[in-house]
Design an enzyme around this catalytic site. Sequence first.
Site, PDB file in Angstrom:
ATOM      1  N   LYS A 113       0.813  -1.207   0.000  1.00 49.70           N
ATOM      2  CA  LYS A 113       0.000   0.000   0.000  1.00 49.70           C
ATOM      3  C   LYS A 113       0.852   1.265   0.000  1.00 49.70           C
ATOM      4  CE  LYS A 113      -4.305  -1.826   1.899  1.00 49.70           C
ATOM      5  NZ  LYS A 113      -5.285  -1.791   3.003  1.00 49.70           N
ATOM      6  N   ARG A 155      -3.323 -10.105   5.562  1.00 52.69           N
ATOM      7  CA  ARG A 155      -3.937 -10.158   4.224  1.00 52.69           C
ATOM      8  C   ARG A 155      -2.903  -9.629   3.224  1.00 52.69           C
ATOM      9  NH1 ARG A 155      -6.671  -6.774   0.655  1.00 52.69           N
ATOM     10  NH2 ARG A 155      -8.336  -7.780  -0.556  1.00 52.69           N
TER      11      ARG A 155
END
Length: 276
Positions: free
Chosen positions: A224, A258
């Site tokens: 991210k 995740r």
Amino acid sequence: MANCIEIDGKKIDFSDRAVMGILNVTPDSFYDGGSYCSEVELRNRIDQILDEGASIIDVGAYSTRPGAPEVSAEEELKRLDLAMELIRRYHPEALVSIDTFRSSVASAINRCFGPVIVNDISGGTMDSAMFDFISNSGLPYIMMHIQGTPENMQNNPKYDNVTARVKEFFQERVSLLNERGFSNLILDPGFGFGKSIAHNYQLLNEMDSLLEFELPLLVGVSRKSMIYKVLGFTPNEALNGTTVLNTIALLRGASILRVHDVKEAVEAVRLVNKIR
């Protein structure tokens, strides 16, 4: 029950930490959108996720990157259908989560393919029927914190104290489900969802305060912008940074990671478990 969920009458224990492998069946996700559209590509990715040691396959058909366009429920289901059919055909015992905020989508998948975990980025705020569906079905539910919606969440997000606000959100939303007699929950702080880079790092640093809920914590920081913008490059170069933050998350109490890169996350889990 601090690190457990139940699905299809079976208890799943996350005390030794687990990895959730991401299977994006979208054309426009921020990292690997459009990579898994054909049956061959999907089959190879499913096999890879499981072969590298993931405990859960997280299937997403609606990109929630900032500014992503809306996708209809019909299109979302169409994208999910082939992936789910392949998982159930070749790996019928695999534990699957469906990344959707729509109760209608979760219900259709459950009806057609059997019990799944429902991974809702909105914590029930984007579909007023979600909590009724979850409490009635009993399916495990991942409740994520978000400020706003994917279309506007990164438009200058503000908090007096991000960690305190995330805790308040969970207190409010978990109580609503508990009142319905439901507690089959996993919490996700929602890194990158309505949070600045500074907010994300404060939340990560203080994440162990969320352990007071005595529920499994899921962390999704994989590739991210909180990694690649700080380091000054692209998501493609963010694997090492992802592993660093995943390790910190495990030390702060994460039960589930995740990730896009399963092998590296599994290695991080094994090493942190060795310390513990």
